[in-house]
Each structure stands twice: as structure tokens, then as C-alpha cells.
Design a protein around this motif. Structure first.
Motif, PDB file in Angstrom:
ATOM      1  N   GLU A 103      23.311  16.357  23.592  1.00  0.00           N
ATOM      2  CA  GLU A 103      22.771  17.636  23.099  1.00  0.00           C
ATOM      3  C   GLU A 103      22.244  18.493  24.253  1.00  0.00           C
ATOM      4  O   GLU A 103      22.123  19.715  24.108  1.00  0.00           O
ATOM      5  CB  GLU A 103      21.619  17.393  22.113  1.00  0.00           C
ATOM      6  CG  GLU A 103      22.056  16.962  20.727  1.00  0.00           C
ATOM      7  CD  GLU A 103      22.454  15.489  20.709  1.00  0.00           C
ATOM      8  OE1 GLU A 103      23.507  15.170  20.116  1.00  0.00           O
ATOM      9  OE2 GLU A 103      21.703  14.676  21.274  1.00  0.00           O
ATOM     10  N   MET A 104      21.935  17.852  25.366  1.00  0.00           N
ATOM     11  CA  MET A 104      21.403  18.578  26.523  1.00  0.00           C
ATOM     12  C   MET A 104      21.943  17.936  27.787  1.00  0.00           C
ATOM     13  O   MET A 104      21.907  16.711  27.942  1.00  0.00           O
ATOM     14  CB  MET A 104      19.872  18.510  26.523  1.00  0.00           C
ATOM     15  CG  MET A 104      19.200  19.135  27.726  1.00  0.00           C
ATOM     16  SD  MET A 104      19.197  20.926  27.619  1.00  0.00           S
ATOM     17  CE  MET A 104      18.266  21.153  26.109  1.00  0.00           C
ATOM     18  N   ILE A 105      22.449  18.757  28.704  1.00  0.00           N
ATOM     19  CA  ILE A 105      22.867  18.297  30.032  1.00  0.00           C
ATOM     20  C   ILE A 105      22.071  19.090  31.057  1.00  0.00           C
ATOM     21  O   ILE A 105      22.158  20.324  31.102  1.00  0.00           O
ATOM     22  CB  ILE A 105      24.370  18.477  30.265  1.00  0.00           C
ATOM     23  CG1 ILE A 105      25.174  17.668  29.239  1.00  0.00           C
ATOM     24  CG2 ILE A 105      24.747  18.055  31.685  1.00  0.00           C
ATOM     25  CD1 ILE A 105      26.687  17.839  29.369  1.00  0.00           C
ATOM     26  N   ILE A 106      21.286  18.394  31.843  1.00  0.00           N
ATOM     27  CA  ILE A 106      20.423  19.014  32.850  1.00  0.00           C
ATOM     28  C   ILE A 106      20.983  18.693  34.226  1.00  0.00           C
ATOM     29  O   ILE A 106      21.141  17.515  34.582  1.00  0.00           O
ATOM     30  CB  ILE A 106      18.975  18.493  32.728  1.00  0.00           C
ATOM     31  CG1 ILE A 106      18.411  18.840  31.350  1.00  0.00           C
ATOM     32  CG2 ILE A 106      18.096  19.073  33.838  1.00  0.00           C
ATOM     33  CD1 ILE A 106      17.074  18.178  31.052  1.00  0.00           C
ATOM     34  N   LEU A 107      21.278  19.723  35.003  1.00  0.00           N
ATOM     35  CA  LEU A 107      21.833  19.552  36.352  1.00  0.00           C
ATOM     36  C   LEU A 107      20.727  19.821  37.369  1.00  0.00           C
ATOM     37  O   LEU A 107      20.394  20.967  37.646  1.00  0.00           O
ATOM     38  CB  LEU A 107      23.006  20.504  36.577  1.00  0.00           C
ATOM     39  CG  LEU A 107      24.157  20.386  35.564  1.00  0.00           C
ATOM     40  CD1 LEU A 107      25.233  21.419  35.859  1.00  0.00           C
ATOM     41  CD2 LEU A 107      24.749  18.997  35.579  1.00  0.00           C
ATOM     42  N   ASP A 108      20.158  18.747  37.901  1.00  0.00           N
ATOM     43  CA  ASP A 108      19.096  18.841  38.916  1.00  0.00           C
ATOM     44  C   ASP A 108      19.691  18.358  40.234  1.00  0.00           C
ATOM     45  O   ASP A 108      19.320  17.307  40.759  1.00  0.00           O
ATOM     46  CB  ASP A 108      17.908  17.983  38.488  1.00  0.00           C
ATOM     47  CG  ASP A 108      16.695  18.189  39.385  1.00  0.00           C
ATOM     48  OD1 ASP A 108      16.704  19.129  40.200  1.00  0.00           O
ATOM     49  OD2 ASP A 108      15.738  17.390  39.277  1.00  0.00           O
ATOM     50  N   LEU A 109      20.619  19.149  40.759  1.00  0.00           N
ATOM     51  CA  LEU A 109      21.431  18.752  41.909  1.00  0.00           C
ATOM     52  C   LEU A 109      20.982  19.464  43.185  1.00  0.00           C
ATOM     53  O   LEU A 109      20.402  20.552  43.129  1.00  0.00           O
ATOM     54  CB  LEU A 109      22.908  19.083  41.644  1.00  0.00           C
ATOM     55  CG  LEU A 109      23.528  18.388  40.431  1.00  0.00           C
ATOM     56  CD1 LEU A 109      24.858  19.035  40.077  1.00  0.00           C
ATOM     57  CD2 LEU A 109      23.717  16.899  40.698  1.00  0.00           C
ATOM     58  N   ILE A 123      23.548  23.364  28.306  1.00  0.00           N
ATOM     59  CA  ILE A 123      23.591  22.976  29.717  1.00  0.00           C
ATOM     60  C   ILE A 123      22.595  23.844  30.466  1.00  0.00           C
ATOM     61  O   ILE A 123      22.513  25.060  30.223  1.00  0.00           O
ATOM     62  CB  ILE A 123      24.999  23.172  30.318  1.00  0.00           C
ATOM     63  CG1 ILE A 123      26.019  22.255  29.644  1.00  0.00           C
ATOM     64  CG2 ILE A 123      24.985  22.923  31.831  1.00  0.00           C
ATOM     65  CD1 ILE A 123      27.449  22.488  30.126  1.00  0.00           C
ATOM     66  N   VAL A 124      21.842  23.246  31.386  1.00  0.00           N
ATOM     67  CA  VAL A 124      20.983  24.033  32.262  1.00  0.00           C
ATOM     68  C   VAL A 124      21.133  23.498  33.676  1.00  0.00           C
ATOM     69  O   VAL A 124      21.227  22.289  33.891  1.00  0.00           O
ATOM     70  CB  VAL A 124      19.504  23.987  31.816  1.00  0.00           C
ATOM     71  CG1 VAL A 124      18.948  22.569  31.835  1.00  0.00           C
ATOM     72  CG2 VAL A 124      18.645  24.912  32.675  1.00  0.00           C
ATOM     73  N   THR A 125      21.193  24.407  34.633  1.00  0.00           N
ATOM     74  CA  THR A 125      21.337  24.006  36.030  1.00  0.00           C
ATOM     75  C   THR A 125      20.385  24.790  36.909  1.00  0.00           C
ATOM     76  O   THR A 125      20.085  25.960  36.619  1.00  0.00           O
ATOM     77  CB  THR A 125      22.781  24.208  36.530  1.00  0.00           C
ATOM     78  OG1 THR A 125      22.887  23.757  37.882  1.00  0.00           O
ATOM     79  CG2 THR A 125      23.196  25.667  36.473  1.00  0.00           C
ATOM     80  N   ALA A 141      23.354  27.567  29.612  1.00  0.00           N
ATOM     81  CA  ALA A 141      24.645  27.909  29.020  1.00  0.00           C
ATOM     82  C   ALA A 141      24.876  27.048  27.785  1.00  0.00           C
ATOM     83  O   ALA A 141      24.381  25.921  27.689  1.00  0.00           O
ATOM     84  CB  ALA A 141      25.775  27.677  30.026  1.00  0.00           C
ATOM     85  N   ARG A 142      25.624  27.618  26.834  1.00  0.00           N
ATOM     86  CA  ARG A 142      25.961  26.865  25.624  1.00  0.00           C
ATOM     87  C   ARG A 142      27.250  27.403  25.034  1.00  0.00           C
ATOM     88  O   ARG A 142      27.716  28.498  25.384  1.00  0.00           O
ATOM     89  CB  ARG A 142      24.821  26.902  24.611  1.00  0.00           C
ATOM     90  CG  ARG A 142      24.451  28.265  24.138  1.00  0.00           C
ATOM     91  CD  ARG A 142      23.113  28.263  23.404  1.00  0.00           C
ATOM     92  NE  ARG A 142      23.070  27.297  22.319  1.00  0.00           N
ATOM     93  CZ  ARG A 142      21.925  26.878  21.748  1.00  0.00           C
ATOM     94  NH1 ARG A 142      20.774  27.326  22.193  1.00  0.00           N
ATOM     95  NH2 ARG A 142      21.953  26.026  20.757  1.00  0.00           N
ATOM     96  N   ASN A 143      27.841  26.617  24.137  1.00  0.00           N
ATOM     97  CA  ASN A 143      29.097  27.020  23.499  1.00  0.00           C
ATOM     98  C   ASN A 143      28.910  28.179  22.534  1.00  0.00           C
ATOM     99  O   ASN A 143      29.807  29.000  22.355  1.00  0.00           O
ATOM    100  CB  ASN A 143      29.698  25.836  22.728  1.00  0.00           C
ATOM    101  CG  ASN A 143      30.088  24.681  23.635  1.00  0.00           C
ATOM    102  OD1 ASN A 143      30.637  24.886  24.709  1.00  0.00           O
ATOM    103  ND2 ASN A 143      29.797  23.464  23.201  1.00  0.00           N
TER     104      ASN A 143
END
Length: 514
Positions: free
Chosen positions: A362-368, A398-400, A452-454
Motif C-alpha cells: 500500500e506504500m512504497i517509501i524510497l529513502d535512497l 509511492i514517496v521518494t 505519486a499514485r495511480n
């Protein structure tokens, strides 16, 4: 028949073995120089390319210069002694000049040219010594074969054994000692050709190199003390990076490859901004994926939500997650999040994980980390984002982190445009709906993020958890407003075919800080 012409003599066999050893040392020096330059100057592809080009050109010049060496044996031994000194002390010199004077380029390429010239002289001189010995059974191809096998050995040793177990300073000094030992064995085998002065000079160089090797950890500490403002409480070199943790009173900082990752004085601003706007606007928070964030800070913020049932954290370096899980002082910083039973830690490349995983989140967090190299830039590419959308639930988010919209404006908006144009499995051909925003983090400056989301983003003011130190509804509303010098600009998308993001990133930071 003369037996000397048919039986392998010890001196001849040694010269072929020496070819192997010097080839190993030469390539290791090249790899160390390239690694240091990428650490200190950034843009690993450019630095490796420059170092390889300069080194090979210098080798060619050294091969040409070898014709002017009247005594091949003496020339070979002197070249080994010089390589042992210059190559061995190359890494300590580079780190010291950077730590004390902020200079890298001049000492780096000066040392590299000298090492390349000396390395280029080795094969022609060895071939001449073999010819002078009448070693007709050893053709020039044998010398080249030993040289190429040595290069293969070095290319395998460097990532598999040297980087995981030695600091770059220690590795440089170890292979400096190898060159000096090659010189020593050669002098002993051909002892009638050398005077006592050679023995004394060689012995002095060996003693100095061994002493420096023994003191290499202290040298690293001296450099770190000048590179970092605070006391260094931990520094380790892993297969993937250099980890450094510093502390001043109650203030702790984490550096990876000398780049700051967080400062406990203000990290809450970054992590609350990264996590809570997306989490608070999500319709479902059952299953969360975090890519990067091995320090556990993002996981700490995610676990503030009681309806979170599962968190999968994927970070490349197992040592980072181990430290922030098992070290009491470091795990306290993330409220022991990595020991929470809801959290599963996986040490794997983010691209590989996303490509192989079949889960839905349900959530993808990009802490790159920032996109300073090809390996990192690909994790900000349209291809990677399109893989991630396949792992996203229908109403998922998605959040980055996306860098600074001020210091690297084009890079920030390139990430935004790339994410917006990623494949939308729910509405093919429409792309994703994005919400760029930014806030001020003192350690980094003005810093940006993208949700971002669909499906279209929810506009109502999100309800944030209690007891946050920074993020509020008012802060969130203000974060969506960009000033004239940070607002959207026309940029190219980032793809693994061209990696335009690296150019934008380097251009922006170089404009402000170089």
C-alpha cells in the motif's frame, strides 16, 4: 647441449613470478586511486574513466621511456622501490591532503602519472633482463601472460578481499610493501649486481612502509578527525561503502562515503517530511515497503501508525542495518524499530528485490542516497519506477526523497517528471499523479520530496499522528508552494539509457559549491 638453455633457472622463474606480482600491485594502485577519487570528487563513472585513461597513457609513456634505461636489471629494481614508496603512500597522501588542505586533483593525478610511468616500464625491463640471461625458453608472450593473469587476480582481489577487510590506506601500503619485497628478492637473487647502498635504501623504505602499515589505523583516525567536525565513534569499510558515525555531546551523525546521511539535531524534519504526508493520505497502510533507510529512521516513523501490520525494509549493506539494529546507542535513535516484529530486513539491491518480489504494498517509501552514480541513478529511472508500480496496490502510494529543488533544481524536477511518466498499471498510458513538495532541513538545505499514485491524489488535509516534532497541516500546505527559483523547469526524463539525472545533479551542486 647447454643445460642453462633447457632447464628453468631460479632467476628466470622469479622474473616471471615478479611480473605477476607487479601486475597485481599496479592494478590495485589504479583501483585505489579511482575509488578514492570517486569518494572525494563524486561521479564514480567519470572518475574511474579519467583514472583509467591517465593511468594507461602513463603506462604507455613509461614503456617508451624504458628504452633509455641502460641497465635493465638496475632499472627494474629502482622502479620497484619507487613504486613501493609512491604507490604505497598514495592513499595516505591523498586522504591527508584532502583532510588538511581540501585538495584532491593535483596530488591524485601527479601520483597516478608517476605510478603509471613506473608500471609501464616494468614489462619491457623484465623482458630485457630475461633476454640478457639468455632465457630463450621464455618468450615475450610468457611475460605478457603472467602480466594479464596478475591483472585478473587484482580485479578479483580488490572487491572480494581487499575492500571488505582493509582500509584503502592499509591496502595501498600492503601493495607498496609487495613492490618493495619484489625489489628485495630481485636484489638478493642478483646480489652481485648491486652495491650496499641499494640494500640500505631498500631496507629503509621497507621499514618505513611496514611502520606506516602498522600505524595505518591511527592514520585513518587522524584523517577522520580532520574530515569530520565531531568525534569519530565508529568507522568501518564494508564491501559497499565506508560507514562513519560521529558524535558531539548528544548529537550523532551518520556518513556514508563521507556524505552525511542524517544529523540527530534535525533528522526528524527529513524523516517526518518523507513519511507522514504520504502515510497520512493513504487509504490503507497494512503492508509497507521501504527501499533504503537502513538506519531505521523511516521505519520508526512508519510504525507510529497502529494499522501497519508489515514493514519490509530493503537496504544493500547488511552492516548498516546490523549496526542500527544491534548497537544500543544507534538503535535508540530509531526507537528500536529494526527489532520490531512487524519489520523484516532484507539486504539486497533495491532493483533486484523489486524485480524478483511478488508482493503488493500500500506504500512504497524510497529513502535512497542521492543519484551520484549510475548504480544510484538507475533507482531514479523511469524503468525502475515502472517496476515499482507493479508492486503497488490499486490505491497505493509511492514517496521518494528527490534532492534539493534549490541546489539541484533540474535534478529535482527530472525525478518528478520521470515518476509522473512511469507506467500506470491501473490506467495504462496515463502515467502517475504526483505531488512535489519541499521543506528546510538544516543539514541539507532546502530539500524536496515527491508523492505519486495511480489514482488522483486526495486533497483533504491529512491527519498526522500526535507528538510529531515538525510536520503539521500548516507545514504541509506551505511545503507544496515553490518559489520562483525552485519552481518547475523543463527537463528530460531519467532513463537507464542516458542517465540524464547524473548530469543535472552534478551541474547543480557544482554551480553552488565548486
Amino acid at each position: 647441449m647447454n643445460p642453462d638453455k633447457t632447464v628453468v633457472q631460479p632467476r628466470e622463474l622469479w622474473l616471471l613470478a615478479a611480473t605477476f606480482f607487479v601486475a597485481v600491485a599496479g592494478l590495485i594502485y589504479e583501483l585505489i586511486a579511482a575509488t578514492i577519487s570517486s569518494y572525494l570528487l563524486g561521479d564514480s563513472i567519470r572518475q574511474f574513466s579519467f583514472v583509467i585513461g591517465v593511468f594507461l597513457t602513463s603506462m604507455g609513456f613509461g614503456a617508451w621511456l624504458s628504452r633509455f634505461v641502460s641497465n635493465a636489471l638496475t632499472g627494474f629494481v629502482r622502479a620497484q622501490i619507487a613504486l613501493g614508496i609512491i604507490g604505497g603512500f598514495c592513499a595516505p597522501l591523498l586522504f591527508m591532503t584532502y583532510a588538511f588542505f581540501g585538495v584532491v586533483g593535483l596530488p591524485l593525478y601527479s601520483a597516478l602519472i608517476l605510478i603509471g610511468v613506473l608500471s609501464g616500464m616494468e614489462i619491457p625491463l623484465i623482458a630485457r633482463v630475461l633476454k640478457d640471461l639468455g632465457a630463450t625458453s621464455f618468450r615475450f608472450e610468457n611475460v605478457l601472460t603472467a602480466d594479464y593473469i596478475g591483472a585478473l587476480a587484482a580485479s578479483l582481489l580488490f572487491p572480494l578481499l581487499i575492500i571488505p577487510h582493509l582500509s584503502l590506506m592499509a591496502a595501498s601500503l600492503v601493495f607498496g610493501c609487495l613492490n618493495l619485497m619484489v625489489a628485495g628478492i630481485s636484489v638478493w637473487l642478483f646480489r652481485n649486481e648491486f652495491r650496499i647502498g641499494t640494500w640500505i635504501f631498500l631496507g629503509t623504505a621497507l621499514l618505513a612502509s611496514f611502520a606506516a602499515l602498522i600505524a595505518s589505523e591511527k592514520l585513518v583516525s587522524v584523517v577522520d578527525a580532520n574530515l569530520f567536525e565531531d568525534d569519530v565513534i565508529l568507522t568501518e569499510r564494508t564491501q559497499y561503502q565506508t560507514i562513519t558515525v560521529t558524535r558531539f555531546q548528544d548529537r550523532t551523525r551518520l556518513f556514508l562515503n563521507h556524505s552525511i546521511q542524517f544529523d540527530t539535531l534535525d533528522e526528524y524534519r527529513y524523516h517526518e517530511a518523507l513519511v507522514h504526508p504520504a502515510m497520512a493520505s493513504a487509504t490503507n497502510r497494512t503492508n509497507i515497503l521501504i527501499l533504503g533507510g537502513g538506519d531505521g529512521m523511516a521505519a520508526r516513523e512508519v510504525l507510529r501508525y497502529d494499522d501497519v501490520e508489515s514493514v519490509t525494509l530493503v537496504d544493500l549493506d547488511p552492516r548498516v542495518t546490523q549496526l542500527f539494529r544491534d548497537n544500543p546507542q544507534l538503535s535508540a535513535l530509531n526507537s528500536n524499530a529494526l527489532n520490531d516484529p512487524r519489520v523484516t530486513v532484507i539486504n539486497q539491491d533495491a532493483w533486484q528485490f523489486a524485480s524478483q518480489d511478488q508482493g503488493q504494498y500500500e506504500m512504497i517509501i524510497l529513502d535512497l542516497p542521492d543519484p551520484k552514480s549510475l548504480a544510484l541513478s538507475k533507482l531514479y529511472s523511469i524503468e525502475f519506477y515502472s517496476i515499482l508500480t507493479e508492486r503497488l496496490s490499486a490505491n497505493g502510494v509511492i514517496v521518494t526523497q528527490a534532492g534539493s529543488p534549490l541546489f539541484a533544481r533540474e535534478a529535482f524536477w527530472s525525478i518528478a517528471a520521470t515518476l509522473e511518466n512511469a507506467r500506470n498499471p491501473i490506467a495504462p498510458g496515463q502515467g502517475l499523479t504526483i505531488q512535489p513538495y519541499h521543506t528546510y532541513v538544516p543539514s541539507f538545505g532546502q530539500w524536496g520530496f515527491i508523492i505519486a499514485r495511480n489514482t488522483p491524489l486526495m486533497k483533504p488535509v491529512p491527519q498526522f499522528p500526535d507528538n510529531l516534532q515538525f510536520m503539521t497541516s500548516d507545514v504541509w500546505n506551505a511545503a507544496q508552494v515553490f518559489s520562483a527559483d525552485t519552481n518547475e523547469v523543463d527537463v528530460d526524463l531519467n532513463s537507464i539509457r542516458d542517465h540524464r539525472l547524473i548530469d543535472y545533479y552534478e551541474a547543480g551542486w557544482n554551480f553552488w559549491f565548486r
